[in-house]
Design an enzyme around this catalytic site. Structure first.
Site, mmCIF file in Angstrom:
data_model
loop_
_atom_site.group_PDB
_atom_site.id
_atom_site.type_symbol
_atom_site.label_atom_id
_atom_site.label_comp_id
_atom_site.label_asym_id
_atom_site.label_seq_id
_atom_site.Cartn_x
_atom_site.Cartn_y
_atom_site.Cartn_z
ATOM 1 N N ARG A 9 0.966 -1.124 -0.061
ATOM 2 C CA ARG A 9 0.051 -0.068 -0.080
ATOM 3 C C ARG A 9 0.884 1.167 -0.073
ATOM 4 O O ARG A 9 2.093 1.253 0.467
ATOM 5 C CB ARG A 9 -1.030 0.189 1.403
ATOM 6 C CG ARG A 9 -2.038 -1.060 1.260
ATOM 7 C CD ARG A 9 -2.946 -0.678 2.085
ATOM 8 N NE ARG A 9 -3.319 0.710 1.993
ATOM 9 C CZ ARG A 9 -4.414 1.072 2.839
ATOM 10 N NH1 ARG A 9 -4.993 0.621 3.829
ATOM 11 N NH2 ARG A 9 -4.628 2.354 2.669
ATOM 12 N N ARG A 65 0.775 4.672 -16.729
ATOM 13 C CA ARG A 65 1.067 4.088 -18.120
ATOM 14 C C ARG A 65 2.267 4.666 -18.643
ATOM 15 O O ARG A 65 3.250 3.955 -19.477
ATOM 16 C CB ARG A 65 0.161 4.307 -18.958
ATOM 17 C CG ARG A 65 -1.396 3.358 -18.624
ATOM 18 C CD ARG A 65 -2.472 3.868 -19.565
ATOM 19 N NE ARG A 65 -3.572 3.065 -19.317
ATOM 20 C CZ ARG A 65 -4.590 3.692 -18.338
ATOM 21 N NH1 ARG A 65 -4.414 4.683 -17.922
ATOM 22 N NH2 ARG A 65 -5.514 2.957 -18.028
ATOM 23 N N CYS A 76 -9.016 2.009 -11.446
ATOM 24 C CA CYS A 76 -9.093 3.475 -10.682
ATOM 25 C C CYS A 76 -10.564 3.482 -9.917
ATOM 26 O O CYS A 76 -11.382 2.981 -10.470
ATOM 27 C CB CYS A 76 -9.220 4.730 -11.509
ATOM 28 S SG CYS A 76 -7.727 5.087 -12.301
ATOM 29 N N GLU A 79 -12.509 6.791 -3.633
ATOM 30 C CA GLU A 79 -12.158 6.488 -2.195
ATOM 31 C C GLU A 79 -13.650 7.138 -1.695
ATOM 32 O O GLU A 79 -14.282 7.895 -2.106
ATOM 33 C CB GLU A 79 -11.078 7.526 -1.855
ATOM 34 C CG GLU A 79 -10.768 7.064 -0.062
ATOM 35 C CD GLU A 79 -10.183 5.684 0.108
ATOM 36 O OE1 GLU A 79 -10.248 5.117 1.050
ATOM 37 O OE2 GLU A 79 -9.308 5.274 -0.852
ATOM 38 N N ARG A 91 -4.252 6.929 -3.453
ATOM 39 C CA ARG A 91 -4.136 5.707 -2.673
ATOM 40 C C ARG A 91 -3.597 4.663 -3.778
ATOM 41 O O ARG A 91 -4.226 4.776 -5.009
ATOM 42 C CB ARG A 91 -4.953 5.290 -1.761
ATOM 43 C CG ARG A 91 -5.224 6.118 -0.598
ATOM 44 C CD ARG A 91 -6.185 5.931 0.421
ATOM 45 N NE ARG A 91 -6.313 6.199 1.671
ATOM 46 C CZ ARG A 91 -7.043 7.479 1.863
ATOM 47 N NH1 ARG A 91 -7.779 7.887 0.930
ATOM 48 N NH2 ARG A 91 -7.086 7.923 2.890
ATOM 49 N N TYR A 109 3.851 6.190 2.300
ATOM 50 C CA TYR A 109 3.013 7.402 2.508
ATOM 51 C C TYR A 109 3.711 8.803 2.408
ATOM 52 O O TYR A 109 4.458 9.052 3.336
ATOM 53 C CB TYR A 109 2.338 7.176 3.884
ATOM 54 C CG TYR A 109 1.559 6.037 3.862
ATOM 55 C CD1 TYR A 109 0.040 5.960 3.342
ATOM 56 C CD2 TYR A 109 2.085 4.851 4.299
ATOM 57 C CE1 TYR A 109 -0.678 5.023 3.292
ATOM 58 C CE2 TYR A 109 1.275 3.606 4.233
ATOM 59 C CZ TYR A 109 -0.248 3.893 3.738
ATOM 60 O OH TYR A 109 -0.766 2.582 3.721
ATOM 61 N N ARG A 117 -1.165 5.705 7.975
ATOM 62 C CA ARG A 117 -0.932 4.396 8.440
ATOM 63 C C ARG A 117 0.295 4.311 9.067
ATOM 64 O O ARG A 117 1.242 3.423 8.701
ATOM 65 C CB ARG A 117 -0.905 3.357 7.507
ATOM 66 C CG ARG A 117 -2.436 3.142 6.663
ATOM 67 C CD ARG A 117 -3.633 2.457 7.615
ATOM 68 N NE ARG A 117 -2.923 1.436 8.418
ATOM 69 C CZ ARG A 117 -3.660 0.114 7.922
ATOM 70 N NH1 ARG A 117 -4.185 -0.109 6.743
ATOM 71 N NH2 ARG A 117 -3.339 -0.845 8.435
#
Length: 122
Positions: A9, A65, A76, A79, A91, A109, A117
């Site tokens: 992530r 890409r 995609c 959120e 994210r 992050y 997180r």
């Protein structure tokens, strides 16, 4: 250790909703994720990108890409719009084959997403 499917992530934020800034931040995020985790193109299975509802200038997968991931399945999604959530946030969830254990992966992050997180290893 044998190869296993793992998920990695990461997140970043933008200051302004422009295609140029989204491309800059997504490329920076992917670069850091790939470098810190020694990811190679052939390790990739798929990548899911999400964007908060205040981002609408470009699909977050578009810069991937140009990063050379045009043959990797990319998706995609928007959120959830949660009160108090991080605005202008992008994210990523990368599915990959790796010999690394889950505890050896470095989740990344950047920018305003640095505190999202703090329970995950860096």
């Amino acid at each position: 250790m044998s190869r296993a499917v793992r998920a990695l992530r990461g997140a970043t934020t933008i200051d302004v909703d422009t295609a140029e800034q989204i491309e800059e931040r997504i490329i920076a995020l992917l670069s850091e994720l790939f470098d810190r985790n020694d990811i190679h193109h052939d390790d990739l299975i798929s990548i899911v990108f999400t964007a908060t509802s205040d981002i609408n200038s470009v699909f977050p997968a578009a810069p991937a890409r140009s990063f050379g991931l045009g043959d990797v399945p990319l998706l995609c999604a928007q959120e959830l719009d949660i009160d108090g959530g991080t605005p202008l946030c992008l994210r990523v969830l990368i599915h990959l084959n790796t010999e690394r254990g889950r505890e050896e992966l470095h989740h990344i992050y950047l920018e305003g997403a640095q505190g999202l997180r703090d329970d995950l290893p860096e």
